[in-house]
Design an enzyme around this catalytic site. Sequence first.
Site, PDB file in Angstrom:
ATOM      1  N   TYR A 251     -13.344  18.170 -16.257  1.00  0.00           N
ATOM      2  CA  TYR A 251     -13.919  16.823 -16.350  1.00  0.00           C
ATOM      3  C   TYR A 251     -14.975  16.690 -15.235  1.00  0.00           C
ATOM      4  O   TYR A 251     -14.743  17.146 -14.103  1.00  0.00           O
ATOM      5  CB  TYR A 251     -12.803  15.778 -16.221  1.00  0.00           C
ATOM      6  CG  TYR A 251     -13.347  14.402 -15.936  1.00  0.00           C
ATOM      7  CD1 TYR A 251     -14.187  13.775 -16.846  1.00  0.00           C
ATOM      8  CD2 TYR A 251     -13.063  13.748 -14.734  1.00  0.00           C
ATOM      9  CE1 TYR A 251     -14.727  12.533 -16.567  1.00  0.00           C
ATOM     10  CE2 TYR A 251     -13.587  12.505 -14.462  1.00  0.00           C
ATOM     11  CZ  TYR A 251     -14.425  11.907 -15.386  1.00  0.00           C
ATOM     12  OH  TYR A 251     -14.962  10.687 -15.104  1.00  0.00           O
TER      13      TYR A 251
ATOM     14  N   ASP B 208      -4.166  19.520 -15.325  1.00  0.00           N
ATOM     15  CA  ASP B 208      -4.612  18.224 -15.831  1.00  0.00           C
ATOM     16  C   ASP B 208      -4.175  18.161 -17.294  1.00  0.00           C
ATOM     17  O   ASP B 208      -4.710  18.857 -18.152  1.00  0.00           O
ATOM     18  CB  ASP B 208      -6.135  18.092 -15.694  1.00  0.00           C
ATOM     19  CG  ASP B 208      -6.620  16.688 -16.085  1.00  0.00           C
ATOM     20  OD1 ASP B 208      -5.979  16.070 -16.954  1.00  0.00           O
ATOM     21  OD2 ASP B 208      -7.643  16.232 -15.537  1.00  0.00           O
TER      22      ASP B 208
ATOM     23  N   LYS C 281      -6.187   6.982 -20.163  1.00  0.00           N
ATOM     24  CA  LYS C 281      -6.427   7.470 -21.520  1.00  0.00           C
ATOM     25  C   LYS C 281      -5.240   7.142 -22.436  1.00  0.00           C
ATOM     26  O   LYS C 281      -4.992   5.986 -22.711  1.00  0.00           O
ATOM     27  CB  LYS C 281      -6.760   8.958 -21.469  1.00  0.00           C
ATOM     28  CG  LYS C 281      -7.842   9.322 -20.421  1.00  0.00           C
ATOM     29  CD  LYS C 281      -9.159   8.675 -20.762  1.00  0.00           C
ATOM     30  CE  LYS C 281     -10.349   9.106 -19.952  1.00  0.00           C
ATOM     31  NZ  LYS C 281     -10.316   8.953 -18.513  1.00  0.00           N
TER      32      LYS C 281
ATOM     33  N   ARG D 207       0.837  -1.213   0.000  1.00  0.00           N
ATOM     34  CA  ARG D 207       0.000   0.000   0.000  1.00  0.00           C
ATOM     35  C   ARG D 207       0.867   1.257   0.000  1.00  0.00           C
ATOM     36  O   ARG D 207       0.457   2.307  -0.468  1.00  0.00           O
ATOM     37  CB  ARG D 207      -0.951  -0.001   1.210  1.00  0.00           C
ATOM     38  CG  ARG D 207      -1.735   1.287   1.381  1.00  0.00           C
ATOM     39  CD  ARG D 207      -3.013   1.127   2.202  1.00  0.00           C
ATOM     40  NE  ARG D 207      -2.835   0.425   3.447  1.00  0.00           N
ATOM     41  CZ  ARG D 207      -2.232   0.926   4.544  1.00  0.00           C
ATOM     42  NH1 ARG D 207      -1.750   2.153   4.533  1.00  0.00           N
ATOM     43  NH2 ARG D 207      -2.117   0.193   5.636  1.00  0.00           N
TER      44      ARG D 207
HETATM   45  C1  LIG Z   1      -9.436  15.304 -18.344  1.00  0.00           C
HETATM   46  C2  LIG Z   1      -9.722  14.156 -17.419  1.00  0.00           C
HETATM   47  N1  LIG Z   1      -9.177  14.167 -16.186  1.00  0.00           N
HETATM   48  C3  LIG Z   1      -9.422  13.158 -15.315  1.00  0.00           C
HETATM   49  C4  LIG Z   1     -10.247  12.100 -15.628  1.00  0.00           C
HETATM   50  C5  LIG Z   1     -10.488  11.015 -14.608  1.00  0.00           C
HETATM   51  O1  LIG Z   1      -9.705   9.900 -14.885  1.00  0.00           O
HETATM   52  P1  LIG Z   1     -10.082   8.388 -14.443  1.00  0.00           P
HETATM   53  O2  LIG Z   1     -11.330   8.012 -15.178  1.00  0.00           O
HETATM   54  O3  LIG Z   1      -8.876   7.612 -14.841  1.00  0.00           O
HETATM   55  O4  LIG Z   1     -10.301   8.405 -12.975  1.00  0.00           O
HETATM   56  C6  LIG Z   1     -10.808  12.048 -16.903  1.00  0.00           C
HETATM   57  C7  LIG Z   1     -11.684  10.917 -17.269  1.00  0.00           C
HETATM   58  O5  LIG Z   1     -12.358  10.931 -18.272  1.00  0.00           O
HETATM   59  C8  LIG Z   1     -10.553  13.097 -17.811  1.00  0.00           C
HETATM   60  O6  LIG Z   1     -11.087  13.126 -19.042  1.00  0.00           O
END
Ligand SMILES: Cc1ncc(COP(=O)(O)O)c(C=O)c1O
Length: 411
Positions: free
Chosen positions: A124, A200, A225, A70
Amino acid sequence: MTRKYVVRPETAVLTRGFDPSLSVGSARPAVFRSSTYVFNSPESAAHAFEVALGKVKSKPGESLDLIYARISHPNAEILEDQIVPLETGATGAAVFNSGMAAISTTFLALCPPGSTVVHTSPLYGGTQLFLDAVLTPLGVKAVEVDAGDTQALVAAIAAAKNLKVVFVETPANPTLRMSDLRAAVAAAKAHPDHPLVVVDNTFLGPTFQHPLALGVDLLVYSATKYLAGFSDLLAGVVLSGNDELVASLRGLRGVLGNILQADECWLLSSRLATVPLRMNKQSKNAQRIAESLVGHPAIAAIHYPSLFTDPEQCRIRDSQCDFPGAIITLELKGGRDAAFTFLRTLQIAHNAVSLGGVESLACHPRTTTHSELSPEQLDRAGITDGMVRLSVGIENWQDLLMDYRAALEKV
Ligand SMILES: Cc1ncc(COP(=O)(O)O)c(C=O)c1O
Protein backbone atom coordinates in the site's frame (compact mmCIF):
# COMPACT_ATOMS: atom_id res chain seq x y z
CA MET A 1 -18.54 -12.67 32.92
CA THR A 2 -17.12 -16.20 32.68
CA ARG A 3 -18.97 -18.60 30.42
CA LYS A 4 -19.13 -22.30 31.14
CA TYR A 5 -18.61 -23.48 27.55
CA VAL A 6 -16.52 -22.60 24.53
CA VAL A 7 -18.44 -21.01 21.64
CA ARG A 8 -17.65 -20.45 17.95
CA PRO A 9 -16.43 -17.08 16.61
CA GLU A 10 -19.85 -15.82 15.40
CA THR A 11 -21.20 -16.29 18.91
CA ALA A 12 -18.08 -15.09 20.72
CA VAL A 13 -17.97 -11.82 18.79
CA LEU A 14 -21.44 -10.97 20.13
CA THR A 15 -21.05 -12.20 23.66
CA ARG A 16 -17.50 -11.64 24.83
CA GLY A 17 -15.71 -8.59 26.11
CA PHE A 18 -18.71 -6.79 27.52
CA ASP A 19 -20.35 -6.96 30.93
CA PRO A 20 -23.76 -5.15 30.93
CA SER A 21 -23.49 -4.55 34.69
CA LEU A 22 -20.60 -2.16 33.98
CA SER A 23 -22.87 -0.15 31.64
CA VAL A 24 -25.84 0.21 34.04
CA GLY A 25 -27.48 -2.90 32.53
CA SER A 26 -27.46 -1.56 28.98
CA ALA A 27 -27.63 -4.38 26.40
CA ARG A 28 -25.03 -2.57 24.30
CA PRO A 29 -21.90 -0.99 25.78
CA ALA A 30 -22.07 2.64 26.80
CA VAL A 31 -19.62 5.08 25.23
CA PHE A 32 -17.11 6.12 27.89
CA ARG A 33 -15.90 9.51 26.72
CA SER A 34 -13.88 10.33 29.81
CA SER A 35 -10.25 11.36 29.22
CA THR A 36 -9.23 10.40 32.75
CA TYR A 37 -10.30 7.82 35.34
CA VAL A 38 -10.75 8.06 39.10
CA PHE A 39 -8.43 5.71 41.00
CA ASN A 40 -9.66 3.35 43.70
CA SER A 41 -6.71 4.39 45.89
CA PRO A 42 -3.27 5.98 45.50
CA GLU A 43 -1.79 2.49 45.89
CA SER A 44 -3.87 1.05 43.04
CA ALA A 45 -2.94 4.11 40.91
CA ALA A 46 0.75 3.43 41.53
CA HIS A 47 0.27 -0.25 40.66
CA ALA A 48 -1.65 0.61 37.46
CA PHE A 49 1.25 2.84 36.36
CA GLU A 50 3.81 0.14 37.17
CA VAL A 51 1.93 -2.33 34.98
CA ALA A 52 1.35 0.22 32.18
CA LEU A 53 5.08 1.00 32.10
CA GLY A 54 5.99 -2.69 32.08
CA LYS A 55 7.77 -2.51 35.46
CA VAL A 56 5.63 -5.33 36.88
CA LYS A 57 3.34 -7.87 35.25
CA SER A 58 -0.35 -7.99 36.05
CA LYS A 59 -1.61 -11.21 37.61
CA PRO A 60 -4.03 -13.37 35.58
CA GLY A 61 -7.61 -12.10 36.08
CA GLU A 62 -6.41 -9.05 38.00
CA SER A 63 -8.63 -5.97 37.64
CA LEU A 64 -6.46 -2.88 37.18
CA ASP A 65 -7.48 0.74 37.59
CA LEU A 66 -7.88 2.59 34.31
CA ILE A 67 -5.54 5.58 34.06
CA TYR A 68 -5.97 7.92 31.13
CA ALA A 69 -7.65 7.46 27.74
CA ARG A 70 -4.42 7.86 25.74
CA ILE A 71 -3.16 4.69 27.45
CA SER A 72 -6.44 2.76 27.29
CA HIS A 73 -10.16 3.18 27.90
CA PRO A 74 -13.19 0.88 28.34
CA ASN A 75 -14.37 1.04 24.71
CA ALA A 76 -10.89 0.11 23.44
CA GLU A 77 -10.77 -2.79 25.89
CA ILE A 78 -14.23 -4.01 24.83
CA LEU A 79 -13.33 -3.79 21.13
CA GLU A 80 -9.96 -5.50 21.66
CA ASP A 81 -11.70 -8.38 23.44
CA GLN A 82 -14.49 -8.69 20.88
CA ILE A 83 -12.28 -8.69 17.79
CA VAL A 84 -10.05 -11.57 18.94
CA PRO A 85 -12.47 -14.44 18.09
CA LEU A 86 -12.75 -13.22 14.48
CA GLU A 87 -9.05 -13.91 13.90
CA THR A 88 -8.04 -17.57 14.10
CA GLY A 89 -4.98 -17.91 16.34
CA ALA A 90 -5.24 -14.49 17.98
CA THR A 91 -5.20 -14.07 21.75
CA GLY A 92 -4.85 -10.30 21.92
CA ALA A 93 -5.44 -7.12 19.91
CA ALA A 94 -4.54 -3.44 20.08
CA VAL A 95 -6.61 -0.76 18.34
CA PHE A 96 -5.23 2.35 16.64
CA ASN A 97 -6.71 5.45 15.06
CA SER A 98 -5.91 4.30 11.49
CA GLY A 99 -4.34 1.41 9.63
CA MET A 100 -1.22 3.54 9.12
CA ALA A 101 -1.05 4.17 12.88
CA ALA A 102 -1.07 0.39 13.47
CA ILE A 103 1.57 -0.18 10.77
CA SER A 104 3.90 2.67 11.73
CA THR A 105 3.72 1.85 15.45
CA THR A 106 4.55 -1.79 14.67
CA PHE A 107 7.62 -0.87 12.63
CA LEU A 108 8.80 1.70 15.18
CA ALA A 109 8.42 -0.83 18.00
CA LEU A 110 10.23 -3.66 16.23
CA CYS A 111 12.94 -2.02 14.11
CA PRO A 112 15.76 -0.18 15.90
CA PRO A 113 18.32 1.82 13.88
CA GLY A 114 20.73 -0.52 12.13
CA SER A 115 18.18 -3.29 11.70
CA THR A 116 16.75 -4.70 8.48
CA VAL A 117 13.21 -5.24 7.19
CA VAL A 118 12.53 -7.61 4.29
CA HIS A 119 9.21 -6.74 2.62
CA THR A 120 7.15 -7.76 -0.38
CA SER A 121 6.41 -5.25 -3.14
CA PRO A 122 4.08 -3.62 -4.01
CA LEU A 123 2.87 -2.40 -0.64
CA TYR A 124 0.00 0.00 0.00
CA GLY A 125 1.43 3.44 -0.98
CA GLY A 126 1.26 4.80 2.58
CA THR A 127 3.24 1.85 3.95
CA GLN A 128 5.87 2.24 1.23
CA LEU A 129 6.07 5.97 1.99
CA PHE A 130 6.53 5.23 5.71
CA LEU A 131 9.44 2.91 4.89
CA ASP A 132 11.06 5.38 2.47
CA ALA A 133 10.42 8.67 4.30
CA VAL A 134 10.52 7.66 7.98
CA LEU A 135 12.12 4.27 8.62
CA THR A 136 15.01 4.45 6.14
CA PRO A 137 16.17 7.90 7.39
CA LEU A 138 16.09 6.43 10.93
CA GLY A 139 18.74 3.94 9.80
CA VAL A 140 16.59 0.91 9.07
CA LYS A 141 17.45 -0.95 5.87
CA ALA A 142 14.46 -2.05 3.76
CA VAL A 143 15.01 -4.95 1.34
CA GLU A 144 12.30 -5.30 -1.29
CA VAL A 145 11.17 -8.58 -2.89
CA ASP A 146 8.61 -8.94 -5.69
CA ALA A 147 5.30 -10.25 -4.32
CA GLY A 148 4.81 -13.87 -5.33
CA ASP A 149 8.51 -14.65 -5.88
CA THR A 150 8.85 -17.33 -3.19
CA GLN A 151 12.48 -18.18 -3.97
CA ALA A 152 13.54 -14.52 -3.84
CA LEU A 153 11.66 -14.01 -0.54
CA VAL A 154 13.36 -16.99 1.09
CA ALA A 155 16.77 -15.93 -0.28
CA ALA A 156 16.36 -12.31 0.88
CA ILE A 157 15.42 -13.45 4.39
CA ALA A 158 18.38 -15.85 4.55
CA ALA A 159 20.83 -13.17 3.35
CA ALA A 160 19.64 -10.30 5.59
CA LYS A 161 21.78 -9.16 8.52
CA ASN A 162 20.28 -7.93 11.81
CA LEU A 163 16.85 -8.86 10.44
CA LYS A 164 13.98 -7.82 12.73
CA VAL A 165 10.85 -7.94 10.56
CA VAL A 166 9.61 -9.77 7.48
CA PHE A 167 6.63 -7.72 6.30
CA VAL A 168 4.23 -9.33 3.81
CA GLU A 169 1.18 -7.70 2.25
CA THR A 170 -0.83 -10.49 0.64
CA PRO A 171 -2.73 -10.17 -1.61
CA ALA A 172 -0.78 -7.06 -2.58
CA ASN A 173 -2.58 -3.77 -3.11
CA PRO A 174 -3.44 -3.23 -5.98
CA THR A 175 -1.98 -6.07 -8.09
CA LEU A 176 -3.45 -8.87 -5.92
CA ARG A 177 -0.22 -10.86 -6.22
CA MET A 178 0.00 -13.33 -3.36
CA SER A 179 3.08 -14.24 -1.32
CA ASP A 180 3.68 -17.60 0.33
CA LEU A 181 3.20 -17.15 4.08
CA ARG A 182 4.38 -20.64 5.07
CA ALA A 183 7.64 -20.09 3.17
CA ALA A 184 8.13 -16.69 4.86
CA VAL A 185 7.53 -18.22 8.30
CA ALA A 186 9.88 -21.16 7.65
CA ALA A 187 12.67 -18.85 6.39
CA ALA A 188 12.21 -16.50 9.37
CA LYS A 189 12.34 -19.43 11.83
CA ALA A 190 15.58 -20.65 10.23
CA HIS A 191 17.22 -17.20 10.53
CA PRO A 192 19.62 -16.72 13.47
CA ASP A 193 18.07 -13.31 14.33
CA HIS A 194 14.57 -14.83 14.77
CA PRO A 195 12.78 -12.00 12.93
CA LEU A 196 9.05 -11.59 13.38
CA VAL A 197 6.76 -12.17 10.40
CA VAL A 198 4.17 -9.39 10.15
CA VAL A 199 1.31 -9.62 7.62
CA ASP A 200 -0.98 -6.87 6.38
CA ASN A 201 -4.17 -8.94 6.28
CA THR A 202 -6.47 -6.11 5.15
CA PHE A 203 -7.47 -7.59 1.78
CA LEU A 204 -8.71 -11.06 2.80
CA GLY A 205 -8.78 -11.16 6.59
CA PRO A 206 -10.24 -11.96 8.97
CA THR A 207 -12.74 -14.10 7.06
CA PHE A 208 -10.82 -15.63 4.15
CA GLN A 209 -7.16 -15.77 5.22
CA HIS A 210 -5.75 -16.84 8.61
CA PRO A 211 -2.00 -16.12 8.74
CA LEU A 212 -1.60 -16.60 12.52
CA ALA A 213 -2.64 -20.24 12.04
CA LEU A 214 0.27 -20.58 9.58
CA GLY A 215 2.82 -19.38 12.15
CA VAL A 216 2.81 -15.64 11.39
CA ASP A 217 3.61 -13.56 14.49
CA LEU A 218 1.54 -10.42 14.05
CA LEU A 219 -1.23 -9.10 11.79
CA VAL A 220 -1.88 -5.48 10.94
CA TYR A 221 -5.16 -4.22 9.55
CA SER A 222 -6.60 -1.14 8.07
CA ALA A 223 -9.88 -1.62 9.98
CA THR A 224 -11.15 1.32 7.92
CA LYS A 225 -11.89 -1.29 5.24
CA TYR A 226 -13.89 -4.51 5.72
CA LEU A 227 -13.89 -4.43 9.53
CA ALA A 228 -15.64 -1.03 9.66
CA GLY A 229 -17.39 -1.78 6.37
CA PHE A 230 -19.30 1.47 5.72
CA SER A 231 -16.57 3.94 4.68
CA ASP A 232 -17.40 6.14 7.66
CA LEU A 233 -14.51 5.74 10.10
CA LEU A 234 -10.73 5.30 10.22
CA ALA A 235 -9.23 2.58 12.40
CA GLY A 236 -6.34 0.16 12.64
CA VAL A 237 -5.83 -3.08 14.54
CA VAL A 238 -2.94 -5.40 15.33
CA LEU A 239 -3.66 -8.98 16.38
CA SER A 240 -1.33 -11.69 17.61
CA GLY A 241 -1.11 -14.93 19.55
CA ASN A 242 1.78 -13.35 21.49
CA ASP A 243 0.32 -11.25 24.31
CA GLU A 244 3.68 -9.72 25.26
CA LEU A 245 4.08 -8.40 21.74
CA VAL A 246 0.60 -6.86 21.83
CA ALA A 247 1.34 -5.33 25.25
CA SER A 248 4.54 -3.73 23.94
CA LEU A 249 2.62 -2.19 21.02
CA ARG A 250 0.01 -0.85 23.43
CA GLY A 251 2.87 0.67 25.42
CA LEU A 252 4.26 2.53 22.37
CA ARG A 253 0.71 3.52 21.39
CA GLY A 254 0.39 5.28 24.74
CA VAL A 255 3.59 7.21 24.05
CA LEU A 256 2.68 8.13 20.46
CA GLY A 257 -0.93 8.90 21.36
CA ASN A 258 -2.58 7.05 18.48
CA ILE A 259 -5.19 4.93 20.26
CA LEU A 260 -8.65 4.67 18.65
CA GLN A 261 -11.08 7.06 20.34
CA ALA A 262 -14.12 5.86 22.31
CA ASP A 263 -16.82 6.74 19.74
CA GLU A 264 -14.93 5.00 16.93
CA CYS A 265 -14.32 1.94 19.13
CA TRP A 266 -18.02 1.76 19.91
CA LEU A 267 -18.96 2.02 16.22
CA LEU A 268 -16.39 -0.55 15.18
CA SER A 269 -17.54 -2.95 17.94
CA SER A 270 -21.07 -2.82 16.55
CA ARG A 271 -19.80 -3.70 13.05
CA LEU A 272 -17.82 -6.80 14.00
CA ALA A 273 -20.68 -9.30 14.06
CA THR A 274 -21.49 -8.60 10.40
CA VAL A 275 -17.91 -8.77 9.03
CA PRO A 276 -18.21 -12.40 7.78
CA LEU A 277 -21.71 -11.74 6.36
CA ARG A 278 -20.57 -8.66 4.45
CA MET A 279 -17.31 -10.18 3.24
CA ASN A 280 -19.03 -13.32 1.97
CA LYS A 281 -21.62 -11.31 0.03
CA GLN A 282 -18.97 -8.95 -1.36
CA SER A 283 -16.70 -11.82 -2.42
CA LYS A 284 -19.60 -13.66 -4.10
CA ASN A 285 -20.58 -10.49 -5.98
CA ALA A 286 -16.98 -9.80 -7.05
CA GLN A 287 -16.40 -13.36 -8.25
CA ARG A 288 -19.54 -13.31 -10.40
CA ILE A 289 -18.56 -9.93 -11.86
CA ALA A 290 -14.88 -10.80 -12.50
CA GLU A 291 -15.75 -14.07 -14.17
CA SER A 292 -18.44 -12.35 -16.32
CA LEU A 293 -15.89 -9.78 -17.57
CA VAL A 294 -13.42 -12.38 -18.86
CA GLY A 295 -12.74 -11.84 -22.57
CA HIS A 296 -14.13 -8.29 -22.69
CA PRO A 297 -12.42 -6.56 -25.64
CA ALA A 298 -11.57 -3.39 -23.66
CA ILE A 299 -9.75 -5.33 -20.91
CA ALA A 300 -6.08 -6.36 -21.29
CA ALA A 301 -5.98 -8.32 -18.00
CA ILE A 302 -8.13 -9.07 -14.97
CA HIS A 303 -6.30 -9.59 -11.71
CA TYR A 304 -8.60 -11.59 -9.44
CA PRO A 305 -7.74 -14.66 -7.34
CA SER A 306 -10.27 -17.05 -8.90
CA LEU A 307 -8.88 -16.13 -12.35
CA PHE A 308 -5.18 -16.70 -11.58
CA THR A 309 -3.40 -18.77 -14.25
CA ASP A 310 0.22 -18.61 -13.02
CA PRO A 311 0.80 -22.02 -11.35
CA GLU A 312 2.77 -20.53 -8.41
CA GLN A 313 0.03 -17.95 -7.74
CA CYS A 314 -2.62 -20.71 -7.92
CA ARG A 315 -0.61 -22.85 -5.50
CA ILE A 316 -0.29 -20.01 -2.98
CA ARG A 317 -3.98 -19.09 -3.31
CA ASP A 318 -5.13 -22.66 -2.78
CA SER A 319 -2.85 -23.20 0.19
CA GLN A 320 -3.73 -20.08 2.20
CA CYS A 321 -7.00 -18.45 1.03
CA ASP A 322 -10.58 -19.67 1.43
CA PHE A 323 -12.36 -17.28 -0.98
CA PRO A 324 -11.18 -14.70 -3.55
CA GLY A 325 -12.44 -11.50 -1.86
CA ALA A 326 -14.02 -8.33 -3.21
CA ILE A 327 -11.16 -6.51 -4.96
CA ILE A 328 -10.87 -6.82 -8.74
CA THR A 329 -8.05 -5.03 -10.55
CA LEU A 330 -8.57 -4.45 -14.25
CA GLU A 331 -5.95 -3.42 -16.77
CA LEU A 332 -7.64 -1.54 -19.59
CA LYS A 333 -6.24 -1.57 -23.11
CA GLY A 334 -6.27 2.19 -23.66
CA GLY A 335 -3.91 3.18 -20.80
CA ARG A 336 -4.63 6.18 -18.57
CA ASP A 337 -7.24 7.75 -20.91
CA ALA A 338 -9.24 4.53 -20.90
CA ALA A 339 -8.96 4.22 -17.12
CA PHE A 340 -10.08 7.81 -16.51
CA THR A 341 -12.99 7.47 -18.98
CA PHE A 342 -14.06 4.28 -17.24
CA LEU A 343 -14.00 5.98 -13.81
CA ARG A 344 -15.82 9.09 -15.11
CA THR A 345 -18.58 6.97 -16.63
CA LEU A 346 -19.43 4.73 -13.67
CA GLN A 347 -22.89 5.45 -12.27
CA ILE A 348 -23.16 3.08 -9.31
CA ALA A 349 -19.59 2.66 -8.04
CA HIS A 350 -18.06 5.91 -6.80
CA ASN A 351 -14.63 7.06 -7.95
CA ALA A 352 -12.94 7.05 -4.53
CA VAL A 353 -9.96 5.46 -2.82
CA SER A 354 -10.41 2.98 0.04
CA LEU A 355 -12.12 -0.36 -0.21
CA GLY A 356 -14.04 -3.03 1.65
CA GLY A 357 -17.21 -1.01 2.32
CA VAL A 358 -20.74 -2.12 1.52
CA GLU A 359 -20.83 0.45 -1.30
CA SER A 360 -18.74 -0.18 -4.44
CA LEU A 361 -15.76 2.08 -5.10
CA ALA A 362 -13.25 2.36 -7.94
CA CYS A 363 -9.94 4.19 -8.31
CA HIS A 364 -6.82 4.63 -10.45
CA PRO A 365 -3.98 3.38 -8.19
CA ARG A 366 -1.08 4.87 -10.19
CA THR A 367 -2.29 8.44 -9.65
CA THR A 368 -3.97 7.99 -6.23
CA THR A 369 -3.32 5.25 -3.65
CA HIS A 370 0.16 4.49 -5.00
CA SER A 371 1.14 7.93 -6.30
CA GLU A 372 3.77 8.13 -3.52
CA LEU A 373 5.83 5.57 -5.46
CA SER A 374 8.41 6.71 -8.02
CA PRO A 375 7.71 5.87 -11.69
CA GLU A 376 10.42 3.18 -11.42
CA GLN A 377 8.80 1.64 -8.32
CA LEU A 378 5.38 1.74 -10.03
CA ASP A 379 6.69 0.10 -13.19
CA ARG A 380 8.58 -2.56 -11.27
CA ALA A 381 5.47 -3.37 -9.21
CA GLY A 382 3.32 -3.63 -12.34
CA ILE A 383 1.03 -0.72 -11.38
CA THR A 384 0.25 0.44 -14.90
CA ASP A 385 -1.49 3.50 -16.37
CA GLY A 386 -4.42 1.38 -17.56
CA MET A 387 -5.06 -0.13 -14.13
CA VAL A 388 -8.28 0.45 -12.19
CA ARG A 389 -9.02 -1.10 -8.80
CA LEU A 390 -12.63 -2.06 -8.09
CA SER A 391 -13.88 -2.63 -4.55
CA VAL A 392 -17.14 -4.51 -4.88
CA GLY A 393 -19.90 -3.86 -2.34
CA ILE A 394 -23.16 -5.59 -1.47
CA GLU A 395 -25.31 -4.02 -4.20
CA ASN A 396 -27.05 -6.34 -6.68
CA TRP A 397 -24.19 -7.89 -8.67
CA GLN A 398 -26.07 -7.71 -11.98
CA ASP A 399 -26.62 -3.95 -11.54
CA LEU A 400 -22.90 -3.54 -10.84
CA LEU A 401 -21.96 -5.67 -13.86
CA MET A 402 -24.23 -3.54 -16.04
CA ASP A 403 -22.51 -0.40 -14.70
CA TYR A 404 -18.99 -1.74 -15.34
CA ARG A 405 -19.98 -2.96 -18.82
CA ALA A 406 -21.53 0.42 -19.70
CA ALA A 407 -18.34 2.18 -18.58
CA LEU A 408 -16.22 -0.27 -20.58
CA GLU A 409 -18.32 0.53 -23.69
CA LYS A 410 -17.18 4.18 -23.42
CA VAL A 411 -13.50 3.26 -23.22
C1 LIG B 1 -3.51 -2.86 2.42
C2 LIG B 1 -3.63 -1.58 3.19
N1 LIG B 1 -2.94 -1.45 4.34
C3 LIG B 1 -3.01 -0.30 5.06
C4 LIG B 1 -3.76 0.78 4.65
C5 LIG B 1 -3.78 2.04 5.49
O1 LIG B 1 -4.94 2.09 6.24
P1 LIG B 1 -5.62 3.47 6.77
O2 LIG B 1 -6.06 4.23 5.57
O3 LIG B 1 -6.73 2.98 7.64
O4 LIG B 1 -4.58 4.20 7.53
C6 LIG B 1 -4.50 0.67 3.47
C7 LIG B 1 -5.32 1.81 3.02
O5 LIG B 1 -5.81 1.84 1.91
C8 LIG B 1 -4.43 -0.52 2.73
O6 LIG B 1 -5.10 -0.69 1.57
